[in-house]
Enzyme design. Sequence first.
Site, short mmCIF file in Angstrom:
data_model
loop_
_atom_site.label_atom_id
_atom_site.label_comp_id
_atom_site.label_asym_id
_atom_site.label_seq_id
_atom_site.Cartn_x
_atom_site.Cartn_y
_atom_site.Cartn_z
CB CYS A 1 -13.24 9.84 4.12
SG CYS A 1 -12.65 8.11 4.88
CB CYS B 1 -18.31 2.46 5.03
SG CYS B 1 -16.43 2.64 4.92
CB CYS C 1 -26.94 -3.71 0.05
SG CYS C 1 -26.29 -3.22 1.58
CG ASP D 1 -0.81 0.39 2.43
OD1 ASP D 1 0.21 1.09 2.44
OD2 ASP D 1 -1.48 0.63 3.35
CB CYS E 1 -13.74 6.24 10.09
SG CYS E 1 -15.68 5.82 9.90
CB CYS F 1 -20.85 7.66 5.23
SG CYS F 1 -19.17 8.71 5.35
CB CYS G 1 -20.29 -4.27 4.89
SG CYS G 1 -20.49 -5.36 3.62
FE1 SF4 Z 1 -23.92 -3.16 1.26
FE2 SF4 Z 1 -21.54 -4.00 1.95
FE3 SF4 Z 1 -22.05 -3.47 -0.59
FE4 SF4 Z 1 -21.84 -1.39 1.15
S1 SF4 Z 1 -20.24 -2.88 0.39
S2 SF4 Z 1 -23.56 -1.63 -0.42
S3 SF4 Z 1 -22.75 -2.35 3.19
S4 SF4 Z 1 -22.91 -5.07 0.60
FE1 SF4 Z 2 -17.34 7.23 5.64
FE2 SF4 Z 2 -16.24 4.86 5.35
FE3 SF4 Z 2 -14.85 7.16 5.42
FE4 SF4 Z 2 -16.06 6.32 7.75
S1 SF4 Z 2 -14.23 5.26 6.49
S2 SF4 Z 2 -15.92 8.24 7.04
S3 SF4 Z 2 -17.93 5.40 6.69
S4 SF4 Z 2 -16.25 6.68 3.89
#
Ligand code: SF4
Ligand code: SF4
Length: 411
Positions: A243, A273, A220, A163, A270, A227, A277
């Site tokens: 973000c 997200c 989904c 990375d 964070c 977020c 899931c």
């Molecule tokens: Fe849903 Fe996970 Fe796809 Fe986001 S990444 S839309 S939470 S299945």
């Molecule tokens: Fe939004 Fe994901 Fe960034 Fe958290 S890590 S601020 S949920 S995009």
Amino acid sequence: MTTPFPQLPAGARIHSPKSRGSALGTAELLAELTARAGALGLSQLAVTSAAPLEQAATRWQEWLTHGHHGAMSYLSDGERADPRSLLPSAKSVICVAMPYATNSEFVPANRLAGKPPEAAQGQLAGYAQGRDYHPLLWNRLLALADILADLTGEAILARPCVDTAPLLERALAARAGLGFVGKNGLIIAPGGTSLLLLGELLVDFELPLGAAIKDRCGECTKCLDACPTAAFVGPYVLDAKRCISYLTIELQDAIPRELRAPIGTRVFGCDVCQTVCPFNSPSARARAGCAPELASTRDGLSLIGLLELGASRYRAVVRRTALRRVSRVQLARNAAVALGNLGDPQHTAALFRAALEHSSVLVREHAAWALGRLGAESELRTLCDSQQPEPVRVEACRSLAELLDRAAHAT
Ligand code: SF4
Ligand code: SF4
């Protein structure tokens, strides 16, 4: 006259076989390599060619053109879509993943009644809760190159990437079929989770190639909806400037005021997200496991400790962890914001001290903002009237005005 040894590309190394190889067909070779990778703790392995990523390159350029990368100007460096810009003789890219655990969703709310101010905790992203994964993954990729050399009986020129190299690693992993890219932009392994650390091994050897797998997000939209800072422009497209990972880790300057409150008590990254899931359900995480070396050892850090972090304590806190990526000032800035969001008046004294005395004006400015969140009117008046650096005085006066406005509307 001796022939000079040809210079290898940066980060590349020749891996010589220790045996004559094992006359395997290419499919068996890949199966054996995958099994040996699994024994190294690399839960997923998939191969793609070293040819440039054409569609991903276009999408990446559009993303940069929109300025979604914010202050991360290094993201426009190098030919990220072309693995051969890192290793010109590369024929295959072996994409691997290592699972990690997170305790983020288990962090109890900071309930502080009856506890000392130091008990307030700032949350860490899951991948930063244990040991730094970079050297671990790097060494496993080197070991994988040794294995490939032994299996083939050929010297392999290999270049590991973890990375930090300019490479579109998620797009490569998707093309290899290691997983699909979810609407949150992360790789989700089939039958696994998105709690994965990705690595790539560029090799000058042709391996059988994987194929991309279909996106399984369906209807989904949980990650987009959850977020805290509304950072997704739409499915698959993140405005990194909004973000929390960018705001708490990448951004060196002031955090935009309107984005401070949604950060909550997060001080490094964070996971929202990912935690919402469905592919990261507790049972999926249990199945995926976690590299033991990466097990979470702490899910938070004392906010007062971070606010008052000295140089030697800083070194101890970040040592051998991914937290090395942020400076002492960034951690203190993030702690000030988190304390403001916690809203507990028992932190007023520490924040006032930081607003008056911290060696960084940036931290002092954020501490003044936090005092406004705590309703510390007299402290803000002192900061407004005193000979403070301009950013601190401006922030204190603005926070005071907002505080008085809220009070006026409450009566
Ligand atoms: Fe849903 Fe996970 Fe796809 Fe986001 S990444 S839309 S939470 S299945
Ligand atoms: Fe939004 Fe994901 Fe960034 Fe958290 S890590 S601020 S949920 S995009």
